[in-house]
Design an enzyme around this catalytic site. Structure first.
Site, PDB file in Angstrom:
ATOM      1  N   PHE A 145      -1.904   6.481   7.645  1.00 46.13           N
ATOM      2  CA  PHE A 145      -2.624   5.247   7.293  1.00 46.13           C
ATOM      3  C   PHE A 145      -2.818   4.414   8.550  1.00 46.13           C
ATOM      4  O   PHE A 145      -1.858   4.140   9.270  1.00 46.13           O
ATOM      5  CB  PHE A 145      -1.844   4.441   6.244  1.00 46.13           C
ATOM      6  CG  PHE A 145      -2.633   3.265   5.721  1.00 46.13           C
ATOM      7  CD1 PHE A 145      -3.550   3.426   4.695  1.00 46.13           C
ATOM      8  CD2 PHE A 145      -2.479   2.000   6.278  1.00 46.13           C
ATOM      9  CE1 PHE A 145      -4.300   2.353   4.228  1.00 46.13           C
ATOM     10  CE2 PHE A 145      -3.225   0.918   5.818  1.00 46.13           C
ATOM     11  CZ  PHE A 145      -4.136   1.095   4.779  1.00 46.13           C
ATOM     12  N   ASP A 230       0.534   4.342  16.576  1.00 46.06           N
ATOM     13  CA  ASP A 230       0.370   3.222  15.659  1.00 46.06           C
ATOM     14  C   ASP A 230       1.752   2.779  15.185  1.00 46.06           C
ATOM     15  O   ASP A 230       2.373   3.420  14.348  1.00 46.06           O
ATOM     16  CB  ASP A 230      -0.510   3.667  14.480  1.00 46.06           C
ATOM     17  CG  ASP A 230      -0.725   2.559  13.442  1.00 46.06           C
ATOM     18  OD1 ASP A 230       0.098   1.635  13.389  1.00 46.06           O
ATOM     19  OD2 ASP A 230      -1.694   2.653  12.674  1.00 46.06           O
ATOM     20  N   LYS A 259       1.802  -6.584  11.659  1.00 48.11           N
ATOM     21  CA  LYS A 259       2.853  -6.822  10.648  1.00 48.11           C
ATOM     22  C   LYS A 259       3.996  -7.711  11.169  1.00 48.11           C
ATOM     23  O   LYS A 259       3.837  -8.913  11.266  1.00 48.11           O
ATOM     24  CB  LYS A 259       3.368  -5.487  10.134  1.00 48.11           C
ATOM     25  CG  LYS A 259       2.326  -4.778   9.247  1.00 48.11           C
ATOM     26  CD  LYS A 259       2.970  -3.691   8.426  1.00 48.11           C
ATOM     27  CE  LYS A 259       1.971  -2.898   7.607  1.00 48.11           C
ATOM     28  NZ  LYS A 259       1.597  -3.559   6.364  1.00 48.11           N
TER      29      LYS A 259
HETATM   30  C1  LIG Z   1       0.709   2.252  10.192  1.00 46.22           C
HETATM   31  C2  LIG Z   1      -0.288   1.213   9.772  1.00 46.22           C
HETATM   32  N1  LIG Z   1      -1.397   1.050  10.486  1.00 46.22           N
HETATM   33  C3  LIG Z   1      -2.315   0.135  10.152  1.00 46.22           C
HETATM   34  C4  LIG Z   1      -2.159  -0.678   9.041  1.00 46.22           C
HETATM   35  C5  LIG Z   1      -3.208  -1.696   8.686  1.00 46.22           C
HETATM   36  O1  LIG Z   1      -2.721  -2.978   8.926  1.00 46.22           O
HETATM   37  P1  LIG Z   1      -3.398  -4.252   8.233  1.00 46.22           P
HETATM   38  O2  LIG Z   1      -3.159  -4.153   6.771  1.00 46.22           O
HETATM   39  O3  LIG Z   1      -2.725  -5.431   8.900  1.00 46.22           O
HETATM   40  O4  LIG Z   1      -4.839  -4.206   8.576  1.00 46.22           O
HETATM   41  C6  LIG Z   1      -1.010  -0.523   8.262  1.00 46.22           C
HETATM   42  C7  LIG Z   1      -0.828  -1.340   7.049  1.00 46.22           C
HETATM   43  O5  LIG Z   1      -0.068  -1.026   6.166  1.00 46.22           O
HETATM   44  C8  LIG Z   1      -0.050   0.450   8.625  1.00 46.22           C
HETATM   45  O6  LIG Z   1       1.062   0.632   7.908  1.00 46.22           O
END
Ligand SMILES: Cc1ncc(COP(=O)(O)O)c(C=O)c1O
Length: 409
Positions: A145, A230, A259
């Site tokens: 994700f 990420d 986050k």
């Molecule tokens: C690993 C990862 N990358 C990207 C995101 C996307 O972040 P946002 O919801 O702040 O756009 C998330 C959100 O859960 C995530 O867990």
């Protein structure tokens, strides 16, 4: 009609239905405790999707935010300000060894935006090298994700989220997460970049086999592809390390954060290491709200408090207490526990996560049915041993109630 019922009615009438209809309307919080609109109290073991690192209404966070918002709330990117510069410097110090990392930071407002910046950085790099045509492929992992905007979504390996919005402007090759051979085969000379989470969060807190991130680094070194890690969910102390990649002894080419960084205020960051810190040149990228001074002040308070209050050690110790407590428990619905630090999933023997989440809520705990058979626990890093114990003591009855509710339905 309860206050929650009234808010649900108003929500359904005024907001798009993309989140469904939430069950709980939260009104306020203090530490790990939150209260809903009807005054019901919960222990928050989810921290708003692994965000509220310091819990709710932490004085360091409220103090920093209040002070900044009363001084200067917004500048736009046409002006610089000290909180933004200091935050970048602090991140570089945390990412470095003896000195600051050889890296540069771009501030966004969310995780998905941090990944969009990374995607553009990769594309601009290969365009500057004259190889955009010969390196068209991005490699990402199945069930991974990376966010919901069109670029980040293209890299998101969950078909039900991605497919309705295809086609995308980038060509993505998906590989099974944790399989270094598959990654090696996919990340060949046509690969621009590999995007990977150190442990898959939304997929259900799934750690890869040991050495996977190191293998990804070696594979990228061999093929010339950039390694984009990420750490939007794994970073800022959640695993008991500042960043999960540091525990693996790996340096990415690009790192994305969000986050926990803002402790609840919206902020994301894309860090380019070495030459990749200078790829996005003047005019290549931007954001009106990026590096917002209030969010930067919040993030500085988060980093300072994690350091001053020993919250990395607390995440490791409380995580061990939580994981070993669940691991020692025996219940027909419980298969085990996985994850690291305060980023865990209780694994179920059946797809009963929604029932367990609801039973936990009735017992006064906020947890997350991240997958049909997995309950995610990502509490604030300030959780105390007593609060962990409260949940462990309650869990057998929660599982029992969930099993009964499933039997009855
Ligand atoms: C690993 C990862 N990358 C990207 C995101 C996307 O972040 P946002 O919801 O702040 O756009 C998330 C959100 O859960 C995530 O867990």
């Amino acid at each position: 009609m309860s206050a929650t019922d009234v808010l649900q009615k108003r929500f359904a009438a005024a907001l798009m239905p993309n989140y469904g209809l939430p069950t709980v309307a939260l009104a306020r919080g203090q530490g790990l405790q939150v209260w809903d609109a009807d005054g019901r109290e919960y222990l928050d073991l989810f921290a708003g999707i692994a965000v509220s690192a310091l819990g709710h209404a932490h004085p360091a966070l409220t103090g920093a935010v209040t002070q900044q918002v009363t001084k200067l709330a917004h500048t736009s990117n046409l002006f610089m300000h000290e909180p933004g510069i200091e935050l970048a410097e602090r991140l570089l110090a945390l990412l470095g060894g003896d000195g600051p990392a050889d890296a540069r930071v771009f501030f966004a407002n969310s995780g998905t935006e941090a990944n969009e910046a990374a995607i553009k950085l990769v594309r601009r790099h290969w365009e500057k090298q004259g190889q955009q045509e010969t390196r068209p492929v991005y490699v990402a992992t199945e069930n991974g994700f990376h966010g919901r905007t069109m670029g980040a979504l293209a890299l998101t390996g969950k078909a039900s989220i991605r497919e309705p919005f295809a086609p995308f402007g980038i060509d993505v090759r998906f590989v099974p997460f944790g399989d270094a051979d598959a990654l090696r085969a996919a990340a060949g000379p046509d690969c621009a970049a590999v995007f990977v989470e150190p442990c898959q969060g939304e997929a259900g807190v799934i750690p890869p086999p040991p050495g996977y991130l190191r293998a990804a680094r070696e594979i990228c070194d061999a093929s010339g592809a950039l390694l984009v890690v990420d750490e939007i969910q794994s970073g800022i102390g959640r695993t008991g390390h500042w960043f999960a990649h540091q525990a693996e002894g790996v340096t990415p080419d690009v790192l994305t954060l969000a986050k926990g960084l803002g402790g609840g205020l919206p902020i994301g960051a894309c860090v380019g290491f070495g030459p990749y810190g200078a790829v996005l040149g003047r005019g290549d990228h931007g954001s009106t709200f990026g590096a917002n001074p209030v969010s930067c002040a919040a993030a500085l308070a988060v980093l300072t408090t994690i350091e001053s209050d020993g919250l990395l050690a607390n995440a490791a110790a409380a995580g061990t207490q939580l994981a070993s407590g669940i691991g020692a428990m025996s219940h027909p619905l419980l298969a085990g526990v996985r994850g690291q630090g305060l980023w865990l999933a209780a694994i179920l023997t059946e797809p009963a996560a929604v029932a367990v989440e609801a039973a936990a809520r009735r017992a006064g705990f906020l947890v997350n049915a991240v997958q049909p058979d997995a309950i995610r626990l990502a509490p604030p890093l300030v959780i105390s041993p007593g609060e962990v114990r409260l949940f462990l003591d309650a869990l057998p009855a929660i599982l029992e109630n969930a099993a009964t509710a499933r039997g009855a339905s």
